[in-house]
Design an enzyme around this catalytic site. Sequence first.
Site, PDB file in Angstrom:
ATOM      1  N   GLU A 180       0.825  -1.219   0.000  1.00  0.00           N
ATOM      2  CA  GLU A 180       0.000   0.000   0.000  1.00  0.00           C
ATOM      3  C   GLU A 180       0.857   1.266   0.000  1.00  0.00           C
ATOM      4  O   GLU A 180       1.238   1.760   1.051  1.00  0.00           O
ATOM      5  CB  GLU A 180      -0.925   0.016   1.224  1.00  0.00           C
ATOM      6  CG  GLU A 180      -1.826   1.241   1.231  1.00  0.00           C
ATOM      7  CD  GLU A 180      -2.755   1.330   2.453  1.00  0.00           C
ATOM      8  OE1 GLU A 180      -2.772   0.397   3.270  1.00  0.00           O
ATOM      9  OE2 GLU A 180      -3.428   2.342   2.575  1.00  0.00           O
ATOM     10  N   LYS A 222      -2.444  -1.959  -3.244  1.00  0.00           N
ATOM     11  CA  LYS A 222      -3.510  -1.115  -2.675  1.00  0.00           C
ATOM     12  C   LYS A 222      -3.165   0.362  -2.875  1.00  0.00           C
ATOM     13  O   LYS A 222      -2.551   0.989  -2.016  1.00  0.00           O
ATOM     14  CB  LYS A 222      -3.670  -1.443  -1.184  1.00  0.00           C
ATOM     15  CG  LYS A 222      -4.708  -0.603  -0.481  1.00  0.00           C
ATOM     16  CD  LYS A 222      -5.121  -1.205   0.842  1.00  0.00           C
ATOM     17  CE  LYS A 222      -5.998  -0.250   1.615  1.00  0.00           C
ATOM     18  NZ  LYS A 222      -6.719  -0.889   2.717  1.00  0.00           N
ATOM     19  N   GLY A 266      -9.396   6.408   0.994  1.00  0.00           N
ATOM     20  CA  GLY A 266      -8.491   7.538   1.114  1.00  0.00           C
ATOM     21  C   GLY A 266      -9.092   8.927   1.334  1.00  0.00           C
ATOM     22  O   GLY A 266      -8.507   9.907   0.890  1.00  0.00           O
ATOM     23  N   ARG A 300     -12.807   3.650   5.656  1.00  0.00           N
ATOM     24  CA  ARG A 300     -13.860   4.622   5.947  1.00  0.00           C
ATOM     25  C   ARG A 300     -15.090   4.442   5.064  1.00  0.00           C
ATOM     26  O   ARG A 300     -16.219   4.607   5.524  1.00  0.00           O
ATOM     27  CB  ARG A 300     -13.309   6.049   5.795  1.00  0.00           C
ATOM     28  CG  ARG A 300     -12.437   6.461   6.946  1.00  0.00           C
ATOM     29  CD  ARG A 300     -11.569   7.645   6.601  1.00  0.00           C
ATOM     30  NE  ARG A 300     -10.437   7.277   5.761  1.00  0.00           N
ATOM     31  CZ  ARG A 300      -9.531   8.135   5.306  1.00  0.00           C
ATOM     32  NH1 ARG A 300      -9.638   9.405   5.585  1.00  0.00           N
ATOM     33  NH2 ARG A 300      -8.515   7.705   4.572  1.00  0.00           N
TER      34      ARG A 300
HETATM   35  P1  13P Z   1      -9.482   4.086   3.824  1.00  0.00           P
HETATM   36  O1  13P Z   1     -10.316   3.338   2.827  1.00  0.00           O
HETATM   37  O2  13P Z   1     -10.275   4.690   4.945  1.00  0.00           O
HETATM   38  O3  13P Z   1      -8.520   5.037   3.180  1.00  0.00           O
HETATM   39  O4  13P Z   1      -8.609   3.005   4.574  1.00  0.00           O
HETATM   40  C1  13P Z   1      -7.957   2.054   3.860  1.00  0.00           C
HETATM   41  C2  13P Z   1      -6.712   1.708   4.530  1.00  0.00           C
HETATM   42  O5  13P Z   1      -6.519   0.604   4.917  1.00  0.00           O
HETATM   43  C3  13P Z   1      -5.713   2.742   4.676  1.00  0.00           C
HETATM   44  O6  13P Z   1      -4.542   2.220   5.178  1.00  0.00           O
END
Ligand code: 13P
Length: 369
Positions: A180, A222, A266, A300
Site C-alpha cells: 500500500e 492497494k 483515502g 472509511r
Molecule cells: P481508507 O479506505 O479509509 O482510506 O482506509 C484504507 C486503509 O486501509 C488505509 O490504510
Amino acid sequence: MDPGSSISQTAKYLCRAGYGILASDESTATMNKRLAKTGLDGSLETRRAYRELFYCADIGKYISGAILFKEMLVQKDSTSQPFTTCLVAQGVLPGIKADEGLEAIASGAKSKEETHTKGLDSLKEACQEYRRQGARFAKWRAALKISADTPSELAISMNAAELGKYARICQDCGLVPIVEPEILIDGEHGMRESSEAAERVLVACFQALREQAADLGGMLLKPQMIIPGSEFTGPKPSSRAIAEETLRVMRKCVPPEVPGIMFLSGGQTEVEATANLDAINRLASEQGGAPWALTFSYGRALQSSVLDIWSKDRSKVAEAQQMAAALAAANGAASVGQWDGQHPSVLSSSQSLLETFRGWNAQPALQAQ
Ligand code: 13P
C-alpha cells in the site's frame, strides 16, 4: 471458491469477481479518535464491540478478507468465539496490519511531512506469529504527500524499498502481502500532479519488489485512485475522468502478473468511493478488460455510516449490521461495474471523511494508521 494454501491461490481468492476487502485495521490511536468524534469512549471493550458489528455481520457475500489490527486478531465476540472463527465461517480471510505506523524521515527529506513506515526490524518474527494466529494476508501502509516539492525521490525510494522488503518477508512466512503506497488526498494538487506522483511511486515500488524477488502473482496492490487533493480549487472531475486517469496510470505501471488492485477510499466520501470504483470497472470492460481485478480495500467507505448509526444508539446493532452488509454489497457491485446508482450511505454528501491526522503532520499522530 477454496482459498487454497499457496499465496497465489489466496491472493486470487481475495480479489475474486464481486468481492473486496474490509480494511478494519485502524490502530488503537486512530480508532479512538474516530470513536471520540462520535462521542464514544475509546476503551478496549468499545473497540471490540464495534469490530464485532462487522465481523459477525452478514458480509461474506461481498467481502473476501478483513484486515485486523493486532489487538483484534486475538479478540473474541460476545459468545467467546474468536473473531477469526466468525470471519472464516463466512469465507472471510483474516489479515493483519503488519506495519508499526509512520515516522518522519530523519534527514534528507524535502519536508517534515515526509514519512517512512516502521516495523521492518521485527517483521519476520511478527509475521510468523500472525500466521500461527490465523492471518492469511498482511498489509503495510506507506504514505506519500504531494506538495510543490514532494514526494521527494528520497521518500519514494525509501518507502518503495521498505514495501519490497516487507512483501518478501510476508511471502516467506506464507502471508499474501498487500502493498500500500498511499498517495495522500491532503493538499491542493490537481489530477495531473496526482498522476505524476502515482507513476513515480508505482514504478519505484515494482522495481523494489523485483529487486527482492517478490512473487508478483502472490501479492495485491492497494493504491489511491487518481483523484485531486482535498484542497484543490479547480473543477471537480467526474467519476469517468477519475476512471480514465486511474486506469491509464495502472495500465502503465502495474504488471499484469499482479492479480488484484484493491483501491483504498483515502478520504473520498462513501458515495464517491463506490461511484468511482464502478466507473473504473465500467471503463475497463469498455476497453476490453484489464489484466487484474479492480476492487476495493476500503476502511472509511465501508464503515462510516455504520459508526454513525451505532454511535447514536448502541442498541441498534442489527441496523448497523444491515448497513455494513449494504455498504459491502454496493461496493461488491461496483467492483464488477454493476452498481445501480443507489447508495445506502446515511451521511450527507458534504460530510468529508478526510482525516488529516492520519499519519503525516503531527509527531504524536504519526502512530496513526
Ligand atoms: P481508507 O479506505 O479509509 O482510506 O482506509 C484504507 C486503509 O486501509 C488505509 O490504510
